[in-house]
Motif scaffolding. Sequence first.
Motif, short mmCIF file in Angstrom:
data_model
loop_
_atom_site.label_atom_id
_atom_site.label_comp_id
_atom_site.label_asym_id
_atom_site.label_seq_id
_atom_site.Cartn_x
_atom_site.Cartn_y
_atom_site.Cartn_z
N PHE B 163 0.83 -1.21 0.00
CA PHE B 163 0.00 0.00 0.00
C PHE B 163 0.87 1.26 0.00
CE2 PHE B 163 -2.28 3.31 2.40
CZ PHE B 163 -3.32 3.52 1.53
N ALA B 164 1.93 1.23 0.80
CA ALA B 164 2.82 2.39 0.88
C ALA B 164 3.50 2.62 -0.47
CB ALA B 164 3.86 2.17 1.97
N VAL B 165 3.96 1.54 -1.10
CA VAL B 165 4.60 1.66 -2.41
C VAL B 165 3.62 2.28 -3.40
CG1 VAL B 165 5.46 0.36 -4.38
CG2 VAL B 165 6.24 -0.22 -2.08
N PHE B 166 2.40 1.77 -3.40
CA PHE B 166 1.40 2.25 -4.35
C PHE B 166 1.10 3.73 -4.12
CE2 PHE B 166 -3.09 2.92 -5.50
CZ PHE B 166 -2.94 2.77 -6.86
N LEU B 167 0.84 4.10 -2.86
CA LEU B 167 0.48 5.49 -2.57
C LEU B 167 1.64 6.42 -2.93
CD1 LEU B 167 -1.46 6.61 0.57
CD2 LEU B 167 0.09 8.12 -0.60
N LEU B 168 2.86 6.03 -2.58
CA LEU B 168 4.02 6.88 -2.87
C LEU B 168 4.24 7.01 -4.37
CD1 LEU B 168 6.70 5.92 -0.23
CD2 LEU B 168 5.80 8.19 -0.69
N ARG B 169 4.03 5.90 -5.09
CA ARG B 169 4.19 5.96 -6.54
C ARG B 169 3.20 6.96 -7.12
NH1 ARG B 169 0.94 4.36 -10.68
NH2 ARG B 169 1.98 4.09 -12.66
N GLN B 170 1.95 6.90 -6.66
CA GLN B 170 0.94 7.84 -7.15
C GLN B 170 1.40 9.27 -6.90
OE1 GLN B 170 -0.44 5.36 -8.79
NE2 GLN B 170 -2.42 6.36 -8.62
N PHE B 171 2.00 9.47 -5.73
CA PHE B 171 2.44 10.83 -5.41
C PHE B 171 3.62 11.24 -6.29
CE2 PHE B 171 4.28 14.34 -3.20
CZ PHE B 171 3.17 15.03 -2.77
N LEU B 172 4.58 10.33 -6.45
CA LEU B 172 5.78 10.67 -7.24
C LEU B 172 5.43 10.94 -8.69
CD1 LEU B 172 8.39 8.19 -5.73
CD2 LEU B 172 8.10 10.62 -5.26
N ARG B 196 18.06 14.18 -2.77
CA ARG B 196 18.18 15.64 -2.74
C ARG B 196 17.03 16.34 -3.46
NH1 ARG B 196 23.68 16.87 -2.05
NH2 ARG B 196 24.26 15.83 -0.12
N ILE B 197 16.58 15.77 -4.57
CA ILE B 197 15.60 16.48 -5.41
C ILE B 197 14.18 15.99 -5.14
CG2 ILE B 197 15.03 17.15 -7.78
CD1 ILE B 197 17.84 17.94 -7.11
N VAL B 198 14.00 14.67 -5.18
CA VAL B 198 12.64 14.14 -5.18
C VAL B 198 12.05 14.12 -3.76
CG1 VAL B 198 11.21 12.14 -5.73
CG2 VAL B 198 13.08 12.81 -7.25
N LEU B 199 12.82 13.64 -2.80
CA LEU B 199 12.28 13.51 -1.44
C LEU B 199 11.75 14.82 -0.87
CD1 LEU B 199 14.14 10.85 0.67
CD2 LEU B 199 12.07 10.71 -0.69
N PRO B 200 12.50 15.92 -0.99
CA PRO B 200 11.95 17.17 -0.45
C PRO B 200 10.60 17.53 -1.06
CG PRO B 200 14.26 17.44 -0.95
CD PRO B 200 13.88 16.11 -1.51
N MET B 201 10.43 17.19 -2.35
CA MET B 201 9.15 17.51 -2.99
C MET B 201 8.06 16.52 -2.60
SD MET B 201 9.86 18.89 -6.79
CE MET B 201 11.28 18.03 -7.35
N ALA B 202 8.48 15.34 -2.14
CA ALA B 202 7.50 14.28 -1.87
C ALA B 202 7.06 14.26 -0.41
CB ALA B 202 8.09 12.93 -2.27
N LYS B 203 7.46 15.28 0.34
CA LYS B 203 7.14 15.26 1.78
C LYS B 203 5.67 15.00 2.10
CE LYS B 203 10.92 17.80 3.87
NZ LYS B 203 11.39 19.20 3.87
N PRO B 204 4.72 15.67 1.41
CA PRO B 204 3.32 15.40 1.75
C PRO B 204 2.94 13.94 1.54
CG PRO B 204 3.50 17.34 0.35
CD PRO B 204 4.86 16.71 0.39
N GLY B 205 3.45 13.34 0.45
CA GLY B 205 3.16 11.94 0.19
C GLY B 205 3.74 11.04 1.26
N ILE B 206 4.96 11.34 1.67
CA ILE B 206 5.60 10.54 2.71
C ILE B 206 4.85 10.68 4.02
CG2 ILE B 206 7.73 10.25 4.03
CD1 ILE B 206 9.22 11.19 1.51
N ALA B 207 4.41 11.91 4.31
CA ALA B 207 3.65 12.11 5.54
C ALA B 207 2.38 11.28 5.53
CB ALA B 207 3.30 13.60 5.70
N ALA B 208 1.70 11.25 4.37
CA ALA B 208 0.46 10.47 4.28
C ALA B 208 0.74 8.99 4.50
CB ALA B 208 -0.21 10.70 2.92
N VAL B 209 1.79 8.48 3.86
CA VAL B 209 2.14 7.07 4.02
C VAL B 209 2.47 6.75 5.48
CG1 VAL B 209 3.95 5.39 3.53
CG2 VAL B 209 2.87 6.60 1.67
N ALA B 210 3.26 7.63 6.10
CA ALA B 210 3.64 7.40 7.49
C ALA B 210 2.40 7.34 8.38
CB ALA B 210 4.59 8.49 7.96
N LEU B 211 1.47 8.28 8.14
CA LEU B 211 0.25 8.31 8.96
C LEU B 211 -0.56 7.04 8.77
CD1 LEU B 211 -0.98 11.95 8.51
CD2 LEU B 211 -0.57 10.80 10.66
#
Lengths: 332, 288
Positions: B163-172, B196-211
Amino acid sequence: MSTDTLPATEAAAPAASAPGARNTLRAKRRRNALRTLAFMSPWLIGFGFFFAYPLVSTVYFSLMKYDGLNPPEWRGLDNWTYVFTSFPQFWPALQNTLWLCVVMVSCRVVFGLGIGLLITKIKTGAGVFRTLFYLPYLAPPVAATLAFVFLLNPGTGPVNSLLEALGLPAPAWFNDAAWAKPALTVLAVWGVGDLMVIFMAALLDVPKEQYEAAELDGAGPWQRFRHITLPNISPIILFALVTGVIGAMQYYTQPIVASKVASGVMGGSGVTFVPGYPDDSTLTLPQLVYSLGFSQFNYGAACVIALVLFAFSMAFTALLMRRRGGLIGSGD
Amino acid sequence: MTVSPTPPAARTARRKALLRWIAVHSLGIAAALFFVLPFVFVVLTSLMSDQQALTRDLTPDTWHFENYTKVFETPGFLTWWKNSLLYAGLGTVLVVVSSIPVAYALAKFRFRGRHLSLLLVISMMMLPPQVVIIPMYLFWAKQMDLSGSLWPLIIPLAFGDAFAVFLLRQFLLTIPDEYVEAARIDGCGELRTLLRIVLPMAKPGIAAVALFQFFYCWNDYFGPQIYASENPAAWTLSYGLESFKGAHHTDWNLTMAATVLVMAPVILVFFFAQKAFVEGVTLTGVKG
């Protein structure tokens, strides 16, 4: 996207035919493959170890007599015939699942759509309303179920007090075989926040011009809903229905906690708990995997149920993935 | 509007709008009552005396805040709390770290088998945990001798959750490829591009996955039931709550206080991270 890159690859083709360039190209390709493999490796291990291997193993055990102590014994299809013809709880569990798929899922979708529509119309305090509507979805299932068994308890529960005060019939809910599933449905509808959010986003995506045009044509609210809203959000309704059915297949925590608490048979009381109270009305397939495997130590039959569950889930997942532009849509 | 005399048509239109406002908001309040009253009754009952909790009264005569301290003094309750935090906390960290590279590869690399991988991720995501539980239990209990603990639930989370992989992929996917390509052209390696480039932009997606992962572990009942039921010292709150009811079968007030204590952390977390959460729900459902 692919049409843009086409001329570039054609232009690159003659250059790549030079031997040196071909070697570097091959090296680059190999490096790329290794890189992909490295990035994918956590999941590849997880897939093999926690999906492929146990799935094959489940098929193997479904053909064996195995209790975890004595070595497995080959039994062919005996477990399968046992589950389908003589295991008394299989068909009630399947019937309950069907009931949940039809009644609970459609109640959730209709209610979720209604709440989604409502929230898009609310002008004052929309943020507060949205938070309140969403909160129950977050309540941990065990806690929420315990709360509802209390709220709906026939003797002193506030819901029945209210119903009696209004002169309405006050059913025994979780203690009555005819009302246990409706009680679970009330609980499921209470936690409709996920669908509300999805429907809300879909409703806001419907082009405003279509509504304006329809209004000019003199279409009333119902006609606008019927001819503009519904066609626009029908993919989301389908998504909600199919994921709802997949969820209903896995329905486990709420019915098992409700039947344990309502029957009063709890851990440490010394009485063996028989799932499905009252009268098999809350049995679902996942509970059968648990009771066959972990109370009766009949791993073979438990694996048969697990595979039935697998077949249903994958059939509906396939349906979900065939949806045009659906779950995996853009980027492919 | 004050200059021209209000024509009757405009006045009826305004009255209609006002009536609609009233209708919509009364419906909203009715719905809000349906969603909120169960919480209210649970909290009110948790503050009643033992005897009053068995009556039909809706509000406590005397307020018994000590019910909450009584719950904490129940043997095991603090241990369950600690175990839940361990399972949810460690599980979340492991899932996020192991799922990010997989999601990145699925979203930004072009390779043979990419589509198939994605289909398999989704199949895994939809797989009921009961399907593979017999072999998994036999493996963890018989071969690894880890039953009676939460490790059989935590260790697999280090290998990417579907699920985390899927949600993060959608975000990326929503991050334009140009950023990634620009970094590559500048000679940035894939790992550095990601970090350096992608993770800072993906913070909201990572936050959602973590939650989502934290909530999943916190709420999990089936997992602890399979692996930890034999050892009360390894129970989580979600699993222990039910036996709490068993031990206090007539004390609805204490049971409801414990219920509030299991719900509270989740709801608190939600208030601090509402936006990321709602975005996550939308992302998996609507945006393809």
